[in-house]
Design an enzyme around this catalytic site. Sequence first.
Site, PDB file in Angstrom:
ATOM      1  N   ASP A  91       0.839  -1.202   0.000  1.00  0.00           N
ATOM      2  CA  ASP A  91       0.000   0.000   0.000  1.00  0.00           C
ATOM      3  C   ASP A  91       0.872   1.249   0.000  1.00  0.00           C
ATOM      4  O   ASP A  91       1.521   1.558   1.001  1.00  0.00           O
ATOM      5  CB  ASP A  91      -0.910  -0.015   1.236  1.00  0.00           C
ATOM      6  CG  ASP A  91      -1.809   1.203   1.311  1.00  0.00           C
ATOM      7  OD1 ASP A  91      -2.087   1.801   0.253  1.00  0.00           O
ATOM      8  OD2 ASP A  91      -2.248   1.559   2.422  1.00  0.00           O
ATOM      9  N   ASP A 285      -1.714   5.764  -5.448  1.00  0.00           N
ATOM     10  CA  ASP A 285      -1.921   4.882  -4.304  1.00  0.00           C
ATOM     11  C   ASP A 285      -2.278   3.469  -4.763  1.00  0.00           C
ATOM     12  O   ASP A 285      -3.368   3.220  -5.278  1.00  0.00           O
ATOM     13  CB  ASP A 285      -3.042   5.452  -3.431  1.00  0.00           C
ATOM     14  CG  ASP A 285      -3.333   4.597  -2.216  1.00  0.00           C
ATOM     15  OD1 ASP A 285      -2.560   3.669  -1.938  1.00  0.00           O
ATOM     16  OD2 ASP A 285      -4.345   4.871  -1.538  1.00  0.00           O
TER      17      ASP A 285
END
Length: 496
Positions: A91, A285
């Site tokens: 992440d 992201d």
Amino acid sequence: CLFACMCLLVPFTPPLGRWGKTSCKLCPPQPAGSVALALTSDGNGLSLASDPSGTVNFLDMVNNLQGDSGRGYYIEMSIGTPGQKLNILVDTGSSNFAVAAAPHPFITHFFNTALSDSYLSTGRTVAVRYTQGNWEGELGVDGVSIPNGPNGTIIINIAAILSSEGFFLPGINWQGILGLAYPMLARPDSSVEPFFNSVVQQLGIPDIFSLQMCGAGLSASSTSDPAGGSLIMGGAEPSLYRGTVWYTPILEEWYYQVEVLKLEVGDQNLDLDCREYNMDKAIVDSGTTLLRLPVNVFNAVVEAITRSSLIQDFSSGFWDGTKLACWMKGETPWRFFPKLSIYLRATNTSQSFRITILPQMYIQPITDVDGTLDCFRFGVSSSANGLVIGATVMEGFYVVFDRSQRRLGFALSNCAASGSVALSEIAGPFSAADVAADCSGRTLREPLLWVISYTLMAVCGLVLVVLLLLLVLPCRRRGRSGEITDESSLVRHRIK
């Protein structure tokens, strides 16, 4: 009849989690015997794997990710002494390394701190609340190694998750999260050194990592080709991309914040003020499934797609994610939809470059119905917290997080193809003279915000003491509780 192939919109009840309701197909392990490669420069300061006499084993990192965009891409890690193997979600929209440290009904195993001779608790608690879901635990320190990563064991900060709600989900195959962003996002505060910072410091590799996610245009529930990808730590692997790497500056070191100059739908420029695209922030992201757009931008994109699409009368439920669009099996909807393009400011700030995804990337196969229909979702959603270039876009590109030179690079991923058809495009340079010199809409961040807040609190306290004396101070500073209400990361956002 143009509409004969697309007659059914079925209700879509998203799963109670961040990840799309698809099954993961795992990549086979890489064969042993990859050659250790050294880091050399491509002439632009980018480290490449090109010297067989070196010591950084880039080729062993190829295909070290498993999973798909629906449930996230994860990497196997060994934690503690003796090592306990867990799958860890990658992440780039958070900064904590956090792993399950207690049983949970939705995971098969967890990191048992009592069985690690090297685990050391710091005595600090950490609690992170997401838009939907949360976890709590303790901070500790232990050794971590990555079987298909840089050689060596790294001593890192670990958030041992002892309780959670809505974080681990049914059907996932990961037991923790690897936050690769900057210290400013770390919880409970920025003194907690993130994982990659520790890797760079202890192993001496360049402060660069690169990411390839290979689920482009695939439905993990129906395709026979496994997804997966590669997380290359220390540089970039040329075999994973084609052509030139195009760079955009990292504006602020918290999320990987970039500057979007404009969006195009097909050949239509949305013609919005460029600050609209960067309202609050624009970030890259890997933990977000969809391309997420500020509300005004999202509405403009839907309107432009509707104008240019060969299907004019489309249910609003498809655009807001509550319904799937279904075609007769064997038909494909992509010819009805335009390309989507995002212009990013180049490192030469008077120029820009364009990254483009084909409809196969954002009209995403989800499931079939009774073997007669193929159903798709819209891979774009609205956002109240900024623009997020998530997996819907990232799967088309090899993305280089060049932290050492504060820039992000995009190149065409060699796995972003359907048969012989490339699903992404990149072009430039273009003049940026037609947009504002600063489109970022940047707002004040730490530490300046803290200075202002302390000053205001001091004034407030002084006035209250003089006027009310014994009254309890009402202007007490809100502590940094670890709450993350930002919806930008899919770890903090459920598909709506």
